[in-house]
Design an enzyme around this catalytic site. Sequence first.
Site, mmCIF file in Angstrom:
data_model
loop_
_atom_site.group_PDB
_atom_site.id
_atom_site.type_symbol
_atom_site.label_atom_id
_atom_site.label_comp_id
_atom_site.label_asym_id
_atom_site.label_seq_id
_atom_site.Cartn_x
_atom_site.Cartn_y
_atom_site.Cartn_z
ATOM 1 N N HIS A 169 46.477 51.796 37.378
ATOM 2 C CA HIS A 169 45.514 50.851 37.934
ATOM 3 C C HIS A 169 44.535 50.496 36.830
ATOM 4 C CE1 HIS A 169 42.434 49.119 40.492
ATOM 5 N NE2 HIS A 169 43.252 49.179 41.521
ATOM 6 N N ARG A 209 37.196 42.731 41.686
ATOM 7 C CA ARG A 209 37.638 41.505 41.014
ATOM 8 C C ARG A 209 37.963 40.414 42.019
ATOM 9 N NH1 ARG A 209 42.349 43.492 38.372
ATOM 10 N NH2 ARG A 209 41.901 45.512 39.325
#
Lengths: 249, 630
Positions: B249, B269
């Site tokens: 990740h 994000r």
Amino acid sequence: MGYKASFKVWRGDDKDGGLHDFLVEVNEGEVVLDIIHRLQATQAPDLAVRWNCKAGKCGSCSAEINGRPRLLCMTRMSTFTEDETITVTPMRTFPVIKDLVTDVSFNYQKAREIPSFAPPPGVQPGDYRMQQVDVERSQEFRKCIECFLCQNTCHVVRDHEENKQNFAGPRFLMRVAELEMHPLDAEDRVSAAQEAHGLGMCNITKCCTEVCPEHIKITDNALIPLKERVADRKYDPLFAVASLFRRKR
Amino acid sequence: MTEIERHNYDVVVIGAGGAGLRAAIEAREQGKRTAIICKSLFGKAHTVMAEGGIAAAMGNVNSGDNWQVHFRDTMRGGKFLNNWRMAELHAKEAPERVWELETYGALFDRTKDGRISQRNFGGHEYPRLAHVGDRTGLELIRTLQQKIVSLQQEDYKATGDYEANIKVFQELTITELVKAGDRIAGAFGYWRESGRFVVFETPAVVLATGGIGKSFKVTSNSWEYTGDGHALALRAGAALINMEFIQFHPTGMVWPPSVKGILVTESVRGDGGVLRNSEGKRFMFEYIPDVFKEKYATTEEEGDRWYTDPDNNRRPPELLPRDEVARSINSEVKAGRGTPHGGVFLDVSTRLPAEEIKRRLPSMHHQFKELADVDITAEPMEVGPTCHYVMGGIEVDPDTGQSAVPGLFAAGECSGGMHGSNRLGGNSLSDLLVFGRRAGLGAAGYVDSLTGPRPLVTEAQVSQASKDALAPFEGSGENPYTIHTELQQVMNDLVGIIRTGEEMKLALKKLDELRQRANHIAVEGHRQFNPGWHLAIDLRNMLWISECVARAALERTESRGGHTRDDFPGMDAGWRSTLLVCTTSDEGIDVRRQDQIPLRADLLDLFEKDELGKYFVSEELSAHRAEGTA
């Protein structure tokens, strides 16, 4: 940076036990759980502790640190001075299994006693419509990670084994409130809160709210509103008449 | 020897995360007596750590979404290595599985018109993730847990016994699957609390044990993720596929050291967070790969406009699939443009007002404040890649979840194929529900199909399994913590985010040494809740699975998704149709090549031929509609 900290950790089982002294390295940024793990890796490989996520999300590593109910993974070492002795003991309200691990089955038993969500009749999956503002109240309670620190600290059961049978505890009274406030739940839960789950035994000292690592306002937002609904129901003359009538039938 | 505790069930589900619980619900609803076994307490499984959401093409926020778009995104994210039948079932069934959760009592965040809200995520063309703030995994696990309690309440009403038809055995580790001939007969394990052994006699086992991240040093995974299901299946004779593909990740915490690796949700994000290097530059614009060039903004201005006008602008490259973002961060840090603690900056404070950040990302706000003294509403976070998910796993039949071993099923992270070489964020929770249900259904169907007496677990098998489990108490060597730490270092350094052939050969040599040493592990104390002993047992699984990862990664001489070779940096279309399969024999672990089943023509036609040309060799595209008679 690093220093040696003095720890007292309770070790033992359901028969006997006591505090054991350890001197152990501490590094910058660490939490109490890191120190317990260091003890396992270097001094006490069979020291029993529950943990999982190490990020305050699963609610496994509940214990008492210097007498305060806390999550081991969310208690930073920087909150103590370097010369302070840190005492770690298991949750007091539940029977000890070994070291810091307690038997929390009381909570799973109480969870079963709360009737589950009752889906609204006739509404198909995919057709549920709820407004954000209406789901937010119950959403706050669903933040609960079931660490059971509120159950542990609640004085109704903390030193009163005899109350355990009739009292669901803050976590599960909050579950009743959550379902009661669910916009689409089809069941009426008010009278059971008082009669079956022991809401009346709570005298809103807010100890549960204080120890909640998720900062859920258990007392103000769940327990007091639930008490108000009980009171409204109980002392509402119209309701009293209606319930008399129902009983007669 | 004292009598060993025995139980008899129709279906035994190992693992109580999203996949395991959904499988158990299904098996019980099919009328099967079902046991759920988990290493932790009920409700603590690693699923609670999932933050962002559940991907399902409900089209609540953008009505342009449908299963075909979701299918395309999933295949692109996996670089077309995915098992297409799984990707198809997943995209089609995810909405039903999400809606069903509402009937169990789940409370998702809402749209203005009262439907389930959906958020943007990397690799998803439309806002698609049903969510509850950034604690969606907790909502999922609690909802399924409460559904199981409601089934137990039904059984209590009918029989006076909550556990008549579905029972949770918590804090119990399964160490061995037992077979009669070629098919499943049961499972053997021990209560973590007492160390006492337990035998489950059952014709059907569903593995739902999650991932393998605890073999890596920097990981977002909890202690439970030791590859148990992978290893149990391998030893029982099933095959593992795609083990070389590990998802790092892009955003884990990097500071302080004790929390290194803990996940920072992609929602940061999705909700507007940007990545910058130490020079203040939004570097992701430099890293858009050719295959995604048309889909992503090339300027900061366009990327910024996308948040308010997604129909007329392309999305910012911070929302590329995870493998791309993780590699880019890795490159920036290696090039000396990292933060003081070796990450990059992730900043959402400049995009959203403080109150909005606290509402949308409450647990991130909490996590950084409590663990790192960082206020994400006012300053950037420092983040770097962390081992998060294994795409590889047990090879199963897509429709029923059955492995090569009759009676052995798998679902969720421990199964393989669905996500190809890289999983999109949000596709895990939906995977758990879709294939958890299918595995439960598959197991129930298998039990119904059986005729004659059920397979038996023999005394000899039980005594052998007991002996194996107790071996660490007889050892005279090192403690398991030392070997575990070294294993994590080897996997992190030599089989990590960027790989080379030489390093992986070295890793295999070191893994071999570690296994020799692990054979002599010594644990202290007695059997009651002994974490040293528990780790010694889990460590065997980690060693098996780490070797699978390293062997498969050495074999695949290309870079694709969660497998990046410095010595073979390009994606090779010739490798797309080849799967690497791990099995065991007397000699140890074998890796062989196996052809991927060709993509069904109607699914192939969901893509333009130009796009497919970037991934497929031309002969594979002869069935495409563009090749048809004009």
